[in-house]
Design a protein around this motif. Structure first.
Motif, PDB file in Angstrom:
ATOM      1  N   ASP A   1     -35.185  31.965  21.088  1.00  0.00           N
ATOM      2  CA  ASP A   1     -35.872  32.782  19.683  1.00  0.00           C
ATOM      3  C   ASP A   1     -37.337  32.923  20.475  1.00  0.00           C
ATOM      4  O   ASP A   1     -37.849  33.881  20.170  1.00  0.00           O
ATOM      5  CB  ASP A   1     -35.756  32.483  18.402  1.00  0.00           C
ATOM      6  N   LEU A   2     -37.989  31.664  20.424  1.00  0.00           N
ATOM      7  CA  LEU A   2     -39.371  31.541  20.627  1.00  0.00           C
ATOM      8  C   LEU A   2     -39.956  32.555  21.863  1.00  0.00           C
ATOM      9  O   LEU A   2     -40.914  33.253  21.888  1.00  0.00           O
ATOM     10  CB  LEU A   2     -39.922  30.269  21.306  1.00  0.00           C
ATOM     11  N   ILE A   3     -38.859  32.308  22.965  1.00  0.00           N
ATOM     12  CA  ILE A   3     -39.345  33.350  24.298  1.00  0.00           C
ATOM     13  C   ILE A   3     -39.248  34.728  23.976  1.00  0.00           C
ATOM     14  O   ILE A   3     -39.806  35.715  24.439  1.00  0.00           O
ATOM     15  CB  ILE A   3     -38.429  32.913  25.436  1.00  0.00           C
ATOM     16  N   VAL A   4     -38.019  35.111  23.268  1.00  0.00           N
ATOM     17  CA  VAL A   4     -37.877  36.512  22.828  1.00  0.00           C
ATOM     18  C   VAL A   4     -39.070  36.869  21.761  1.00  0.00           C
ATOM     19  O   VAL A   4     -39.565  37.976  22.425  1.00  0.00           O
ATOM     20  CB  VAL A   4     -36.635  36.589  21.875  1.00  0.00           C
ATOM     21  N   LEU A   5     -39.594  36.357  21.009  1.00  0.00           N
ATOM     22  CA  LEU A   5     -40.740  36.763  20.189  1.00  0.00           C
ATOM     23  C   LEU A   5     -42.046  36.645  21.113  1.00  0.00           C
ATOM     24  O   LEU A   5     -42.667  37.816  20.951  1.00  0.00           O
ATOM     25  CB  LEU A   5     -40.988  35.783  19.013  1.00  0.00           C
ATOM     26  N   LEU A   6     -42.157  35.875  22.071  1.00  0.00           N
ATOM     27  CA  LEU A   6     -43.487  35.856  22.705  1.00  0.00           C
ATOM     28  C   LEU A   6     -43.344  37.045  23.818  1.00  0.00           C
ATOM     29  O   LEU A   6     -44.317  37.814  24.062  1.00  0.00           O
ATOM     30  CB  LEU A   6     -43.302  34.629  23.663  1.00  0.00           C
ATOM     31  N   ILE A   7     -42.138  37.253  24.359  1.00  0.00           N
ATOM     32  CA  ILE A   7     -42.124  38.720  25.006  1.00  0.00           C
ATOM     33  C   ILE A   7     -42.402  39.907  24.305  1.00  0.00           C
ATOM     34  O   ILE A   7     -43.112  40.974  24.854  1.00  0.00           O
ATOM     35  CB  ILE A   7     -40.608  38.690  25.832  1.00  0.00           C
ATOM     36  N   LEU A   8     -41.974  39.912  23.212  1.00  0.00           N
ATOM     37  CA  LEU A   8     -42.093  41.079  22.305  1.00  0.00           C
ATOM     38  C   LEU A   8     -43.400  41.397  21.972  1.00  0.00           C
ATOM     39  O   LEU A   8     -44.099  42.399  22.105  1.00  0.00           O
ATOM     40  CB  LEU A   8     -41.117  40.973  20.914  1.00  0.00           C
ATOM     41  N   LEU A   9     -44.291  40.258  22.059  1.00  0.00           N
ATOM     42  CA  LEU A   9     -45.746  40.303  21.665  1.00  0.00           C
ATOM     43  C   LEU A   9     -46.552  40.621  22.717  1.00  0.00           C
ATOM     44  O   LEU A   9     -47.214  41.246  22.701  1.00  0.00           O
ATOM     45  CB  LEU A   9     -46.246  38.767  21.046  1.00  0.00           C
TER      46      LEU A   9
ATOM     47  N   LEU B   1     -34.058  42.059  38.815  1.00  0.00           N
ATOM     48  CA  LEU B   1     -35.064  41.496  39.589  1.00  0.00           C
ATOM     49  C   LEU B   1     -35.072  42.540  40.880  1.00  0.00           C
ATOM     50  O   LEU B   1     -36.024  42.692  41.686  1.00  0.00           O
ATOM     51  CB  LEU B   1     -34.868  40.173  40.071  1.00  0.00           C
ATOM     52  N   ILE B   2     -33.776  43.030  41.282  1.00  0.00           N
ATOM     53  CA  ILE B   2     -33.633  43.816  42.486  1.00  0.00           C
ATOM     54  C   ILE B   2     -34.046  45.397  42.388  1.00  0.00           C
ATOM     55  O   ILE B   2     -34.440  46.017  42.996  1.00  0.00           O
ATOM     56  CB  ILE B   2     -32.310  43.461  43.029  1.00  0.00           C
ATOM     57  N   PHE B   3     -33.292  45.719  41.019  1.00  0.00           N
ATOM     58  CA  PHE B   3     -33.130  47.327  40.785  1.00  0.00           C
ATOM     59  C   PHE B   3     -34.241  47.778  39.751  1.00  0.00           C
ATOM     60  O   PHE B   3     -34.068  48.711  39.303  1.00  0.00           O
ATOM     61  CB  PHE B   3     -32.033  47.605  40.501  1.00  0.00           C
ATOM     62  N   CYS B   4     -35.229  47.037  39.493  1.00  0.00           N
ATOM     63  CA  CYS B   4     -36.249  47.553  38.557  1.00  0.00           C
ATOM     64  C   CYS B   4     -37.373  47.506  39.399  1.00  0.00           C
ATOM     65  O   CYS B   4     -38.003  46.280  40.223  1.00  0.00           O
ATOM     66  CB  CYS B   4     -36.105  46.469  37.284  1.00  0.00           C
TER      67      CYS B   4
ATOM     68  N   LYS C   1     -40.633  43.476  36.811  1.00  0.00           N
ATOM     69  CA  LYS C   1     -39.217  42.836  36.970  1.00  0.00           C
ATOM     70  C   LYS C   1     -39.236  41.513  36.193  1.00  0.00           C
ATOM     71  O   LYS C   1     -38.182  41.483  35.433  1.00  0.00           O
ATOM     72  CB  LYS C   1     -39.258  42.226  38.657  1.00  0.00           C
ATOM     73  N   LEU C   2     -40.209  40.579  35.930  1.00  0.00           N
ATOM     74  CA  LEU C   2     -39.998  39.396  35.249  1.00  0.00           C
ATOM     75  C   LEU C   2     -39.933  39.611  33.737  1.00  0.00           C
ATOM     76  O   LEU C   2     -39.099  39.077  33.172  1.00  0.00           O
ATOM     77  CB  LEU C   2     -41.308  38.524  35.495  1.00  0.00           C
ATOM     78  N   MET C   3     -40.571  40.692  33.275  1.00  0.00           N
ATOM     79  CA  MET C   3     -40.576  40.974  31.786  1.00  0.00           C
ATOM     80  C   MET C   3     -39.243  41.642  31.534  1.00  0.00           C
ATOM     81  O   MET C   3     -38.749  41.093  30.477  1.00  0.00           O
ATOM     82  CB  MET C   3     -41.520  41.864  31.669  1.00  0.00           C
ATOM     83  N   LEU C   4     -38.722  42.538  32.340  1.00  0.00           N
ATOM     84  CA  LEU C   4     -37.291  42.879  32.014  1.00  0.00           C
ATOM     85  C   LEU C   4     -36.062  41.934  32.313  1.00  0.00           C
ATOM     86  O   LEU C   4     -35.068  41.594  31.478  1.00  0.00           O
ATOM     87  CB  LEU C   4     -36.816  44.161  33.259  1.00  0.00           C
ATOM     88  N   PHE C   5     -36.264  41.012  33.280  1.00  0.00           N
ATOM     89  CA  PHE C   5     -35.452  40.036  33.514  1.00  0.00           C
ATOM     90  C   PHE C   5     -35.441  39.041  32.258  1.00  0.00           C
ATOM     91  O   PHE C   5     -34.070  38.680  31.890  1.00  0.00           O
ATOM     92  CB  PHE C   5     -35.898  39.051  34.737  1.00  0.00           C
ATOM     93  N   PHE C   6     -36.341  38.494  31.798  1.00  0.00           N
ATOM     94  CA  PHE C   6     -36.555  37.611  30.673  1.00  0.00           C
ATOM     95  C   PHE C   6     -36.097  38.187  29.440  1.00  0.00           C
ATOM     96  O   PHE C   6     -35.809  37.567  28.377  1.00  0.00           O
ATOM     97  CB  PHE C   6     -37.754  36.921  30.576  1.00  0.00           C
ATOM     98  N   SER C   7     -36.556  39.292  29.167  1.00  0.00           N
ATOM     99  CA  SER C   7     -36.064  40.100  27.855  1.00  0.00           C
ATOM    100  C   SER C   7     -34.375  40.429  28.084  1.00  0.00           C
ATOM    101  O   SER C   7     -33.953  40.059  26.827  1.00  0.00           O
ATOM    102  CB  SER C   7     -36.636  41.584  27.761  1.00  0.00           C
ATOM    103  N   GLN C   8     -33.823  40.440  29.016  1.00  0.00           N
ATOM    104  CA  GLN C   8     -32.609  40.649  29.032  1.00  0.00           C
ATOM    105  C   GLN C   8     -31.884  39.294  29.172  1.00  0.00           C
ATOM    106  O   GLN C   8     -30.501  39.040  28.861  1.00  0.00           O
ATOM    107  CB  GLN C   8     -32.088  41.529  30.409  1.00  0.00           C
TER     108      GLN C   8
END
Length: 321
Positions: free
Chosen positions: A56-64, A143-146, A81-88
């Motif tokens: 939850d902490l990482i999800v909220l941090l990514i959204l912010l 990480l590959i296709f974004c 790449k990293l933002m999409l990877f960690f959000s998913q």
């Protein structure tokens, strides 16, 4: 019409701020209290609660972070790449730990002794890293296709086939549909176990409170996920009619989508507040913890004159003699 779009844009900007402000204390207190207090760690569900709080902490941090232009996904290829990877990664992880909590409550309230063995600290410790490892492997294609797509340099899929799979299969199935099915299934099974009064036979008072807290959180998560589930089904069914939509319909759908995302975001901020409201033991322990922490901060070191203390003690002894 433009006002609807403006409302959707404002909602997309302010909802992460509101969710982050409310959710950070929830994740922080969950981690501190359940990790720091030994008696709470005796319940297997605590491992899943801690895993959910970290996710939850990482999800909220990514959204912010996505709202901050200087750290936007369009800043660089690696950021995209990293933002999409960690959000998913983090959203399915949070939902997976919630599903594991529901599974654990079903197991510990089961009639079968063999099933009850699945609710143990050893099993919880072994299952704890699995969601992080499993979803990390599943999300490697991000990480590959974004990447940044010219000329606008928006962060999107470079492979059309994987883009279709991610949008219409990976994201809705693993983040919404499958967790919703698992939560509903184990909630019904746990309710049946409790309805037969099996919970009173072999569970301690803390385990009974833990079961009540997890059930309430599961029910809230089901109601918060249902709007997004309905919108996902609607989007899939009307996929072929997308080109025929008017600007008004697109604006309404955009607003509804932002509303469902905000409602689903309650899953990531509500756990500690539910535990605090529905567990007298957790509420009492939290109050004592905060009081001790406050007293510790207010304690001051006062210089002591040893000579005066020795003189007073000598005078008292002489008086007593």
């Amino acid at each position: 019409m433009s006002s609807i779009v403006q409302i959707a844009i404002e909602l997309s900007f302010w909802s992460p701020v509101v969710l982050f402000s409310i959710g950070i204390p929830s994740a922080f207190f969950n981690t501190i209290i359940f990790v720091g207090i030994k008696t709470f760690r005796q319940s297997p569900s605590v491992y899943y609660v801690i895993g959910q709080s970290l996710s939850d902490l990482i999800v909220l941090l990514i959204l912010l972070i996505e709202n901050i232009s200087s750290i936007s996904v369009s800043t660089s290829s690696m950021t995209c790449k990293l933002m999409l990877f960690f959000s998913q990664l983090t959203v399915p992880c949070a939902m997976s730990f919630l599903c594991l909590s529901a599974f654990d409550r079903w197991a510990c309230t089961s009639r079968s002794a063999r099933i009850r063995q699945l609710s143990s600290n050893n099993v919880a410790r072994r299952l704890f890293p699995i969601p992080f490892l499993f979803w990390s492997l599943i999300d490697i294609p991000y990480l590959i296709f974004c990447d940044l797509i010219p000329p606008t340099f928006d962060c999107y899929f470079t492979n059309d086939i994987f883009g279709e799979i991610a949008i219409y299969f990976l994201a809705p199935i693993f983040s919404v549909l499958l967790p919703l099915f698992v939560l509903i299934t184990f909630s019904i099974l746990t309710y049946r176990n409790i309805h037969h009064h099996l919970i009173r036979n072999h569970l301690s008072m803390w385990e009974q409170q833990m079961t009540r807290m997890i059930i309430i959180q599961t029910l809230l998560s089901i109601f918060c996920t249902l709007p997004q589930f309905i919108f996902v089904i609607y989007s899939i069914v009307t996929l072929n009619k997308r080109a025929m939509r008017s600007f008004y319909q697109i604006s309404i759908e955009l607003l509804i989508n932002q509303c469902t995302i905000f409602i689903m975001g309650i899953n990531f901020i509500s756990s500690f507040y539910i535990f605090f409201l529905f567990s007298p033991r957790l509420r009492l322990t939290t109050k004592k913890y905060m009081k001790n922490l406050w007293n510790l901060k207010n304690n001051q070191i006062i210089p002591v004159n040893i000579t005066q203390i020795v003189r007073r003690k000598t005078a008292i002894q002489t008086h007593q003699r």
